[in-house]
Structure formats: C-alpha cells, structure tokens
Motif scaffolding. Structure first.
Motif, PDB file in Angstrom:
ATOM      1  N   ALA A  56       0.839  -1.195   0.000  1.00 53.38           N
ATOM      2  CA  ALA A  56       0.000   0.000   0.000  1.00 53.38           C
ATOM      3  C   ALA A  56       0.878   1.250   0.000  1.00 53.38           C
ATOM      4  O   ALA A  56       1.898   1.327   0.688  1.00 53.38           O
ATOM      5  CB  ALA A  56      -0.925   0.007   1.211  1.00 53.38           C
ATOM      6  N   LYS A  57       0.466   2.199  -0.806  1.00 51.32           N
ATOM      7  CA  LYS A  57       1.154   3.483  -0.818  1.00 51.32           C
ATOM      8  C   LYS A  57       0.668   4.295   0.366  1.00 51.32           C
ATOM      9  O   LYS A  57      -0.373   4.000   0.964  1.00 51.32           O
ATOM     10  CB  LYS A  57       0.857   4.222  -2.125  1.00 51.32           C
ATOM     11  N   GLU A  58       1.392   5.313   0.717  1.00 51.78           N
ATOM     12  CA  GLU A  58       1.037   6.128   1.877  1.00 51.78           C
ATOM     13  C   GLU A  58      -0.364   6.706   1.686  1.00 51.78           C
ATOM     14  O   GLU A  58      -0.667   7.305   0.656  1.00 51.78           O
ATOM     15  CB  GLU A  58       2.050   7.258   2.061  1.00 51.78           C
ATOM     16  N   GLY A  59      -1.216   6.504   2.682  1.00 55.10           N
ATOM     17  CA  GLY A  59      -2.577   7.026   2.651  1.00 55.10           C
ATOM     18  C   GLY A  59      -3.559   6.152   1.874  1.00 55.10           C
ATOM     19  O   GLY A  59      -4.750   6.441   1.835  1.00 55.10           O
TER      20      GLY A  59
ATOM     21  N   LEU B 237      -3.237  -3.400  -7.317  1.00 52.17           N
ATOM     22  CA  LEU B 237      -2.343  -4.523  -7.601  1.00 52.17           C
ATOM     23  C   LEU B 237      -2.979  -5.549  -8.545  1.00 52.17           C
ATOM     24  O   LEU B 237      -2.281  -6.182  -9.331  1.00 52.17           O
ATOM     25  CB  LEU B 237      -1.944  -5.217  -6.301  1.00 52.17           C
ATOM     26  N   SER B 238      -4.298  -5.682  -8.482  1.00 47.25           N
ATOM     27  CA  SER B 238      -4.964  -6.656  -9.352  1.00 47.25           C
ATOM     28  C   SER B 238      -5.245  -6.094 -10.735  1.00 47.25           C
ATOM     29  O   SER B 238      -5.625  -6.828 -11.629  1.00 47.25           O
ATOM     30  CB  SER B 238      -6.267  -7.123  -8.719  1.00 47.25           C
ATOM     31  N   GLY B 239      -5.067  -4.784 -10.889  1.00 50.21           N
ATOM     32  CA  GLY B 239      -5.319  -4.147 -12.178  1.00 50.21           C
ATOM     33  C   GLY B 239      -6.735  -3.661 -12.352  1.00 50.21           C
ATOM     34  O   GLY B 239      -7.078  -3.082 -13.365  1.00 50.21           O
ATOM     35  N   ASP B 240      -7.619  -3.893 -11.349  1.00 50.98           N
ATOM     36  CA  ASP B 240      -8.986  -3.382 -11.406  1.00 50.98           C
ATOM     37  C   ASP B 240      -9.002  -1.916 -11.012  1.00 50.98           C
ATOM     38  O   ASP B 240      -8.280  -1.478 -10.135  1.00 50.98           O
ATOM     39  CB  ASP B 240      -9.885  -4.162 -10.459  1.00 50.98           C
TER      40      ASP B 240
END
Length: 71
Positions: A54-57, A67-70
């Motif tokens: 996860a990116k910050e926030g 990550l799944s592309g959805d």
C-alpha cells in the motif's frame, strides 16, 4: 413380519441416526475450522498488503484493486 426383522429394523434406524449425528458434528466442526482459517488468512493477507504494497494514505482495499489491475 417376524420379531427378528422388526428388531433388526429398529437397530438399523438407531445406527443410521447415530451416524447422522456423528456426520453432522464432523461437518460442523470442519466448517468452523475452515471459516477460522479463511478469516485468519484474510487478516494476514490484508496486513501484508498494508505493510508491503500500500502506498502512503492508500487503503488496503484500494491497494488490492491497484495490484490486481482493477480500477
């Protein structure tokens, strides 16, 4: 019907009833274990996504979608 056949039928009914009770107990126990394992796996997965991907926030759900592309 002879007495022997009647007694044999009653015994058979009781054996089937006992088997069904055991079967139900085993199936219920398995379902509880399965549910616990799946929930535990979900928690571990969410923590891994949160800590490593996860990116910050960003929420865990948003990170999983990214990550799944959805979108």
């Amino acid at each position: 019907m002879s007495k022997f056949v009647e007694v044999n039928d009653k015994i058979a009914e009781k054996v089937v009833e006992g088997y069904k009770k055991i079967e139900d107990g085993v199936v219920d126990g398995y379902k509880k274990i399965e549910t616990g394992v799946v929930e535990g796996f979900g928690k571990v997965t969410d923590k891994c996504v949160e800590k490593f991907f996860a990116k910050e926030g960003e929420t865990v759900e948003d990170a999983k979608k990214r990550l799944s592309g959805d979108k």
